[in-house]
Design a protein around this motif. Structure first.
Motif, PDB file in Angstrom:
ATOM      1  N   GLY A  89       0.807  -1.217   0.000  1.00 12.23           N
ATOM      2  CA  GLY A  89       0.000   0.000   0.000  1.00 12.23           C
ATOM      3  C   GLY A  89       0.840   1.266   0.000  1.00 12.23           C
ATOM      4  N   GLN A 119      -0.582   3.418  -4.426  1.00 16.14           N
ATOM      5  CA  GLN A 119      -1.886   3.749  -3.836  1.00 16.14           C
ATOM      6  C   GLN A 119      -2.866   2.580  -3.932  1.00 16.14           C
ATOM      7  N   ASN A 120      -2.776   1.844  -5.049  1.00 14.02           N
ATOM      8  CA  ASN A 120      -3.690   0.710  -5.237  1.00 14.02           C
ATOM      9  C   ASN A 120      -3.061  -0.617  -4.866  1.00 14.02           C
ATOM     10  N   ARG A 135      -2.583  -2.422  -2.097  1.00 19.00           N
ATOM     11  CA  ARG A 135      -3.307  -3.425  -1.300  1.00 19.00           C
ATOM     12  C   ARG A 135      -4.488  -3.993  -2.072  1.00 19.00           C
ATOM     13  N   ARG A 136      -5.161  -3.098  -2.795  1.00 16.71           N
ATOM     14  CA  ARG A 136      -6.304  -3.513  -3.601  1.00 16.71           C
ATOM     15  C   ARG A 136      -5.869  -4.531  -4.663  1.00 16.71           C
ATOM     16  N   LEU A 167      -5.454   2.488   7.022  1.00 19.52           N
ATOM     17  CA  LEU A 167      -6.838   2.553   6.553  1.00 19.52           C
ATOM     18  C   LEU A 167      -7.761   2.587   7.756  1.00 19.52           C
ATOM     19  N   ALA A 175     -12.718   3.245   5.292  1.00 23.46           N
ATOM     20  CA  ALA A 175     -11.983   3.076   4.035  1.00 23.46           C
ATOM     21  C   ALA A 175     -11.756   1.584   3.735  1.00 23.46           C
ATOM     22  N   LEU A 176     -11.499   0.855   4.804  1.00 21.74           N
ATOM     23  CA  LEU A 176     -11.249  -0.577   4.663  1.00 21.74           C
ATOM     24  C   LEU A 176     -12.507  -1.317   4.185  1.00 21.74           C
ATOM     25  N   GLU A 218     -15.013  -0.010   2.619  1.00 18.54           N
ATOM     26  CA  GLU A 218     -15.274   0.409   1.230  1.00 18.54           C
ATOM     27  C   GLU A 218     -14.451  -0.408   0.250  1.00 18.54           C
ATOM     28  N   MET A 219     -13.136  -0.520   0.555  1.00 21.45           N
ATOM     29  CA  MET A 219     -12.236  -1.216  -0.345  1.00 21.45           C
ATOM     30  C   MET A 219     -12.685  -2.669  -0.510  1.00 21.45           C
ATOM     31  N   SER A 278     -16.062  -2.966  -2.346  1.00 23.08           N
ATOM     32  CA  SER A 278     -15.978  -2.630  -3.775  1.00 23.08           C
ATOM     33  C   SER A 278     -15.374  -3.784  -4.581  1.00 23.08           C
TER      34      SER A 278
END
Ligand code: SAH
Ligand code: SF4
Length: 348
Positions: free
Chosen positions: A277, A281-282, A284-285, A319, A323-324, A326-327, A330
């Motif tokens: 992370g 920025q992305n 972890r996603r 996070l 935010a967590l 949401e991630m 999503s």
């Protein structure tokens, strides 16, 4: 372009066929974006089939940044005199752990540098106080200690232990951790397993001098030791270390190691690391879509957190719960409510 041979190898790995060291190296060392995509998508599929859509959260409390070791890569190394050192009191650590439970986190990871102030007895007291009135699972991550310490802590109620092997190259290990040997670390990992801990380990990707062959050896070690959790994160340069002039690890290379590990080890718990992370920025996603099923939110009180600078930028990417959530949603996934012990596919 995806080479026929690449398809073939990924497919046979997905079907559970054993890969030779050369096969692992072949999958790892692709430079083709499309081949990488095949690898990541396959890992995501295996993750879904073997551990499902639940994401386990482990709250991490970084309770001391004193360290007796001098690892070349780490900002907590004893020769880093620029670092403000802190130690949380037992009461503060217990409070942080209990807060974790009330926020719905089933596991708390107690992590520190190798800090001798935290004697066997003090850690026992810590474990007992936390377990007294919460059912949170406790993971210890306090470095290499004696067999007697590991035993006493297990008896006091610790559930898991996190000790990354860092690199399977004994030469690199020796160069990066002065005075320490890979063999000792592996011995500690075997003891922890014998004592009945759930064992977490892992590596860093992109260490100076580390080759794809070394990374393939890391993956073989994951298979051999049957770890329950495996943390695979990029090496991040810290300016106040001897590796200040090196380059940080690359995200895609890290994700390739993660994806292959998921495909081969199937039902292990694999975190989307904080370091991924920080790198991107992305990050972890993307890790969550390449095999990861665990996130470790930092629940260290912020006034301490900023001084737990293993590498720069760590505290910045914390996070919050919102935010967590949401991630995770999503991605069409959901936060698990339990303690998130490893459930082997064969026991499902
Ligand atoms: N002292 C304990 C636990 C704290 S360090 C131990 O060493 O086991 C936790 C992890 O941070 C280490 O296992 C290492 O993999 C990681 N780490 C240290 N320096 C790092 C860096 N510069 N970049 C990325 N990860 C790092
Ligand atoms: Fe200490 Fe762990 Fe950092 Fe090494 S990696 S210097 S043992 S905190």
């Amino acid at each position: 372009m995806v080479r026929e041979e690449y398809w073939e190898k990924v497919r046979s790995a997905k079907e559970g066929q054993k890969l030779s060291p050369e096969d692992i190296l072949f999958l790892l060392s692709t430079a083709e974006r499309e081949e990488e995509e095949v690898l990541f998508e396959t890992a995501d599929r295996v993750r879904k089939d073997c551990v499902g859509d639940e994401v386990h959260l482990r709250g991490i409390v970084e309770f001391s940044n004193f360290c007796a070791q001098n690892c070349l890569y780490c900002g907590l190394r004893r020769d880093n005199h620029a670092l403000v050192r802190y130690r949380m009191s037992l009461a503060e650590i217990v409070t942080a752990a209990k807060n974790a439970r009330s926020q719905g986190l089933g596991t708390v990871v107690l992590q520190s540098g190798e800090d001798p102030w935290f004697t066997r007895e003090r850690i026992i007291e810590l474990i007992r106080s936390i377990k007294e009135d919460t059912d949170v699972a406790i993971t210890l991550s306090v470095g290499e200690r004696s067999y007697a310490d590991y035993l006493a802590w297990k008896e006091a109620g610790a559930d898991r232990y996190l000790l990354k092997h860092e690199t399977a190259s004994s030469t690199l290990f020796r160069a990066l951790r002065p005075g320490r040997e890979l063999g000792e670390r592996l011995q500690a990992l075997r003891w922890l397993r014998e004592l009945g801990y759930e064992v977490g380990s892992g590596n860093m990707v992109g260490l100076p001098g580390q080759t794809d062959e070394d990374l393939a050896r890391d993956i073989q070690l994951f298979i051999q030791y049957e770890f329950d959790m495996i943390g695979i994160g990029p090496f991040m340069v810290h300016p106040q270390t001897p590796l200040a002039r090196a380059a940080s690890g690359q995200l895609n290379r890290t994700l390739r190691v993660l994806a292959i590990t998921r495909i081969i080890t199937r039902d292990t718990n694999l975190p989307a690391t904080t370091a991924a992370g920080v790198l991107d920025q992305n990050g972890r996603r993307r890790a969550m879509s390449a095999g990861a099923n665990v996130v470790m939110p930092d629940i260290t009180p912020p006034n301490y957190r900023r001084h737990y600078e293993i590498y720069p930028g760590k505290a910045r990417v914390t996070l919050d719960r919102h935010a967590l959530t949401e991630m995770i949603s999503s991605l069409g996934r959901r936060i698990s409510q339990g303690a998130g012990a490893r459930i082997r596919s064969r026991d499902r």
